[in-house]
Design a protein around this motif. Sequence first.
Motif, PDB file in Angstrom:
ATOM      1  N   ALA A  96     -24.123 -13.029  34.607  1.00 22.72           N
ATOM      2  CA  ALA A  96     -25.580 -12.898  34.562  1.00 22.72           C
ATOM      3  C   ALA A  96     -26.070 -12.779  33.121  1.00 22.72           C
ATOM      4  CB  ALA A  96     -26.030 -11.691  35.386  1.00 22.72           C
ATOM      5  N   TYR A  97     -25.346 -12.025  32.285  1.00 21.83           N
ATOM      6  CA  TYR A  97     -25.729 -11.903  30.884  1.00 21.83           C
ATOM      7  C   TYR A  97     -25.677 -13.262  30.197  1.00 21.83           C
ATOM      8  CZ  TYR A  97     -26.226 -10.258  26.130  1.00 21.83           C
ATOM      9  OH  TYR A  97     -26.695 -10.058  24.856  1.00 21.83           O
ATOM     10  N   ARG A  98     -24.591 -14.001  30.450  1.00 19.40           N
ATOM     11  CA  ARG A  98     -24.458 -15.336  29.859  1.00 19.40           C
ATOM     12  C   ARG A  98     -25.632 -16.219  30.276  1.00 19.40           C
ATOM     13  NH1 ARG A  98     -19.523 -19.141  31.527  1.00 19.40           N
ATOM     14  NH2 ARG A  98     -20.790 -19.211  33.410  1.00 19.40           N
ATOM     15  N   GLU A  99     -25.992 -16.164  31.539  1.00 22.07           N
ATOM     16  CA  GLU A  99     -27.113 -16.958  32.045  1.00 22.07           C
ATOM     17  C   GLU A  99     -28.430 -16.552  31.377  1.00 22.07           C
ATOM     18  OE1 GLU A  99     -29.421 -16.747  36.165  1.00 22.07           O
ATOM     19  OE2 GLU A  99     -27.386 -17.537  36.398  1.00 22.07           O
ATOM     20  N   ILE A 100     -28.671 -15.261  31.266  1.00 30.57           N
ATOM     21  CA  ILE A 100     -29.904 -14.761  30.637  1.00 30.57           C
ATOM     22  C   ILE A 100     -29.960 -15.191  29.173  1.00 30.57           C
ATOM     23  CG2 ILE A 100     -31.080 -12.662  29.855  1.00 30.57           C
ATOM     24  CD1 ILE A 100     -30.010 -11.363  32.521  1.00 30.57           C
ATOM     25  N   TYR A 101     -28.842 -15.010  28.457  1.00 32.31           N
ATOM     26  CA  TYR A 101     -28.809 -15.370  27.043  1.00 32.31           C
ATOM     27  C   TYR A 101     -29.074 -16.862  26.848  1.00 32.31           C
ATOM     28  CZ  TYR A 101     -27.374 -15.772  22.206  1.00 32.31           C
ATOM     29  OH  TYR A 101     -27.371 -16.035  20.854  1.00 32.31           O
ATOM     30  N   ARG A 102     -28.408 -17.672  27.665  1.00 28.40           N
ATOM     31  CA  ARG A 102     -28.602 -19.116  27.543  1.00 28.40           C
ATOM     32  C   ARG A 102     -30.043 -19.508  27.831  1.00 28.40           C
ATOM     33  NH1 ARG A 102     -23.061 -21.430  30.371  1.00 28.40           N
ATOM     34  NH2 ARG A 102     -21.758 -21.229  28.528  1.00 28.40           N
ATOM     35  N   LYS A 103     -30.628 -18.923  28.833  1.00 34.76           N
ATOM     36  CA  LYS A 103     -32.011 -19.251  29.180  1.00 34.76           C
ATOM     37  C   LYS A 103     -32.958 -18.832  28.064  1.00 34.76           C
ATOM     38  CE  LYS A 103     -35.402 -18.796  32.835  1.00 34.76           C
ATOM     39  NZ  LYS A 103     -35.740 -18.201  34.126  1.00 34.76           N
ATOM     40  N   GLU A 104     -32.782 -17.628  27.555  1.00 37.77           N
ATOM     41  CA  GLU A 104     -33.657 -17.111  26.499  1.00 37.77           C
ATOM     42  C   GLU A 104     -33.517 -17.877  25.186  1.00 37.77           C
ATOM     43  OE1 GLU A 104     -35.996 -14.601  26.624  1.00 37.77           O
ATOM     44  OE2 GLU A 104     -35.643 -14.491  28.790  1.00 37.77           O
ATOM     45  N   ASN A 105     -32.347 -18.479  24.957  1.00 37.19           N
ATOM     46  CA  ASN A 105     -32.077 -19.173  23.697  1.00 37.19           C
ATOM     47  C   ASN A 105     -31.981 -20.681  23.849  1.00 37.19           C
ATOM     48  OD1 ASN A 105     -31.558 -16.929  21.574  1.00 37.19           O
ATOM     49  ND2 ASN A 105     -30.538 -16.242  23.430  1.00 37.19           N
ATOM     50  N   ASN A 106     -32.403 -21.198  25.009  1.00 40.16           N
ATOM     51  CA  ASN A 106     -32.449 -22.634  25.279  1.00 40.16           C
ATOM     52  C   ASN A 106     -31.101 -23.315  24.995  1.00 40.16           C
ATOM     53  OD1 ASN A 106     -33.820 -24.848  26.256  1.00 40.16           O
ATOM     54  ND2 ASN A 106     -34.531 -25.488  24.241  1.00 40.16           N
ATOM     55  N   ILE A 107     -30.061 -22.749  25.596  1.00 40.85           N
ATOM     56  CA  ILE A 107     -28.708 -23.284  25.450  1.00 40.85           C
ATOM     57  C   ILE A 107     -28.297 -23.902  26.779  1.00 40.85           C
ATOM     58  CG2 ILE A 107     -26.282 -22.712  25.046  1.00 40.85           C
ATOM     59  CD1 ILE A 107     -27.284 -20.334  23.353  1.00 40.85           C
ATOM     60  N   SER A 108     -27.811 -25.129  26.719  1.00 44.62           N
ATOM     61  CA  SER A 108     -27.328 -25.810  27.920  1.00 44.62           C
ATOM     62  C   SER A 108     -25.817 -25.947  27.855  1.00 44.62           C
ATOM     63  CB  SER A 108     -27.946 -27.205  28.049  1.00 44.62           C
ATOM     64  OG  SER A 108     -29.304 -27.106  28.376  1.00 44.62           O
ATOM     65  N   GLU A 109     -25.202 -25.796  29.006  1.00 39.70           N
ATOM     66  CA  GLU A 109     -23.764 -25.974  29.112  1.00 39.70           C
ATOM     67  C   GLU A 109     -23.488 -27.434  29.442  1.00 39.70           C
ATOM     68  OE1 GLU A 109     -20.053 -23.919  31.451  1.00 39.70           O
ATOM     69  OE2 GLU A 109     -22.031 -23.840  32.362  1.00 39.70           O
ATOM     70  N   VAL A 110     -22.613 -28.067  28.660  1.00 36.17           N
ATOM     71  CA  VAL A 110     -22.283 -29.473  28.853  1.00 36.17           C
ATOM     72  C   VAL A 110     -20.797 -29.587  29.164  1.00 36.17           C
ATOM     73  CG1 VAL A 110     -22.233 -31.763  27.798  1.00 36.17           C
ATOM     74  CG2 VAL A 110     -24.062 -30.161  27.201  1.00 36.17           C
ATOM     75  N   ARG A 111     -20.503 -30.305  30.229  1.00 36.52           N
ATOM     76  CA  ARG A 111     -19.107 -30.559  30.616  1.00 36.52           C
ATOM     77  C   ARG A 111     -18.888 -32.061  30.557  1.00 36.52           C
ATOM     78  NH1 ARG A 111     -17.521 -30.547  36.127  1.00 36.52           N
ATOM     79  NH2 ARG A 111     -15.333 -31.041  36.211  1.00 36.52           N
ATOM     80  N   ILE A 112     -17.969 -32.484  29.705  1.00 43.23           N
ATOM     81  CA  ILE A 112     -17.631 -33.899  29.559  1.00 43.23           C
ATOM     82  C   ILE A 112     -16.263 -34.111  30.201  1.00 43.23           C
ATOM     83  CG2 ILE A 112     -17.145 -35.777  27.951  1.00 43.23           C
ATOM     84  CD1 ILE A 112     -18.998 -34.359  25.937  1.00 43.23           C
ATOM     85  N   VAL A 113     -16.214 -35.057  31.140  1.00 48.03           N
ATOM     86  CA  VAL A 113     -14.966 -35.374  31.835  1.00 48.03           C
ATOM     87  C   VAL A 113     -14.638 -36.835  31.573  1.00 48.03           C
ATOM     88  CG1 VAL A 113     -13.776 -35.433  34.064  1.00 48.03           C
ATOM     89  CG2 VAL A 113     -15.546 -33.704  33.649  1.00 48.03           C
ATOM     90  N   THR A 114     -13.409 -37.085  31.138  1.00 47.51           N
ATOM     91  CA  THR A 114     -12.935 -38.455  30.938  1.00 47.51           C
ATOM     92  C   THR A 114     -11.589 -38.611  31.649  1.00 47.51           C
ATOM     93  OG1 THR A 114     -11.814 -37.909  28.865  1.00 47.51           O
ATOM     94  CG2 THR A 114     -14.091 -38.692  28.705  1.00 47.51           C
ATOM     95  N   ALA A 115     -11.197 -39.855  31.882  1.00 46.75           N
ATOM     96  CA  ALA A 115      -9.934 -40.116  32.573  1.00 46.75           C
ATOM     97  C   ALA A 115      -8.734 -39.909  31.651  1.00 46.75           C
ATOM     98  CB  ALA A 115      -9.924 -41.530  33.131  1.00 46.75           C
ATOM     99  N   VAL A 116      -8.906 -40.171  30.373  1.00 47.98           N
ATOM    100  CA  VAL A 116      -7.837 -40.009  29.386  1.00 47.98           C
ATOM    101  C   VAL A 116      -8.409 -39.279  28.173  1.00 47.98           C
ATOM    102  CG1 VAL A 116      -6.549 -42.065  30.091  1.00 47.98           C
ATOM    103  CG2 VAL A 116      -8.301 -42.255  28.327  1.00 47.98           C
ATOM    104  N   LYS A 117      -7.525 -38.744  27.354  1.00 45.33           N
ATOM    105  CA  LYS A 117      -7.974 -38.062  26.142  1.00 45.33           C
ATOM    106  C   LYS A 117      -8.595 -39.085  25.197  1.00 45.33           C
ATOM    107  CE  LYS A 117      -6.483 -34.914  22.521  1.00 45.33           C
ATOM    108  NZ  LYS A 117      -7.811 -34.482  22.297  1.00 45.33           N
ATOM    109  N   LEU A 118      -9.799 -38.781  24.749  1.00 49.25           N
ATOM    110  CA  LEU A 118     -10.508 -39.672  23.832  1.00 49.25           C
ATOM    111  C   LEU A 118     -10.394 -39.150  22.404  1.00 49.25           C
ATOM    112  CD1 LEU A 118     -13.845 -40.356  25.760  1.00 49.25           C
ATOM    113  CD2 LEU A 118     -11.817 -41.803  25.636  1.00 49.25           C
ATOM    114  N   PRO A 119     -10.458 -40.051  21.427  1.00 51.62           N
ATOM    115  CA  PRO A 119     -10.498 -39.594  20.034  1.00 51.62           C
ATOM    116  C   PRO A 119     -11.799 -38.837  19.766  1.00 51.62           C
ATOM    117  CG  PRO A 119     -10.447 -42.016  20.173  1.00 51.62           C
ATOM    118  CD  PRO A 119     -10.445 -41.489  21.559  1.00 51.62           C
ATOM    119  N   ASP A 120     -11.757 -37.987  18.764  1.00 51.79           N
ATOM    120  CA  ASP A 120     -12.934 -37.181  18.421  1.00 51.79           C
ATOM    121  C   ASP A 120     -14.162 -38.037  18.157  1.00 51.79           C
ATOM    122  OD1 ASP A 120     -11.499 -34.873  18.750  1.00 51.79           O
ATOM    123  OD2 ASP A 120     -11.086 -34.592  16.610  1.00 51.79           O
ATOM    124  N   SER A 121     -13.972 -39.220  17.569  1.00 47.02           N
ATOM    125  CA  SER A 121     -15.121 -40.086  17.267  1.00 47.02           C
ATOM    126  C   SER A 121     -15.832 -40.517  18.559  1.00 47.02           C
ATOM    127  CB  SER A 121     -14.681 -41.310  16.471  1.00 47.02           C
ATOM    128  OG  SER A 121     -13.736 -42.073  17.209  1.00 47.02           O
TER     129      SER A 121
END
Length: 180
Positions: A96-121
Amino acid sequence: MISGLIPHRYARALYKYAGESNHCKAVYEEMKNVIDSFQSNPRLEKVLSNPFVSADDKRKLLIAAAGKKPGEDYRRFVTLILDHKREEFAYLMALAYREIYRKENNISEVRIVTAVKLPDSEIDKLKKVVSDSFKGTTFEYEYEINPDIIGGFVIDVDSVRMDASLSNELEQLRQNLSSN
């Protein structure tokens, strides 16, 4: 969204208290560590709800779960929840704290899923797609490899999904063929 009146009230109170001393971000980092601790060791919740485990041992567990050297705000919070016998809600309070902090500070959680490991670029290009699509937002990224998507990528930004995976395209093709 984290349900439960008790965890949300305690988390809101901690956020307000930490804000008075300008330690919201530090407590946020500690709560992320607590969440990671609970997720990596599911038995932690059972130990905290066990009446035969002493309050001192529970305190040590909760302090250790927050990282190497948690701040005074977090330590006082642990004392508060132990004094009120609310330790079984510690994980939900951290969420709940994490959710409140993210909402108050306009932070979005992003999950990137790929089939294989991609290079950093390539990961950086996907991050640019996200930042161009959601302007004015700060992001916290999580990267996962899942061969089941066959190829392409899936990006979840909070509750929004961008699915450019081959498994999704094959499923759409199958549905189109079966409806004709």
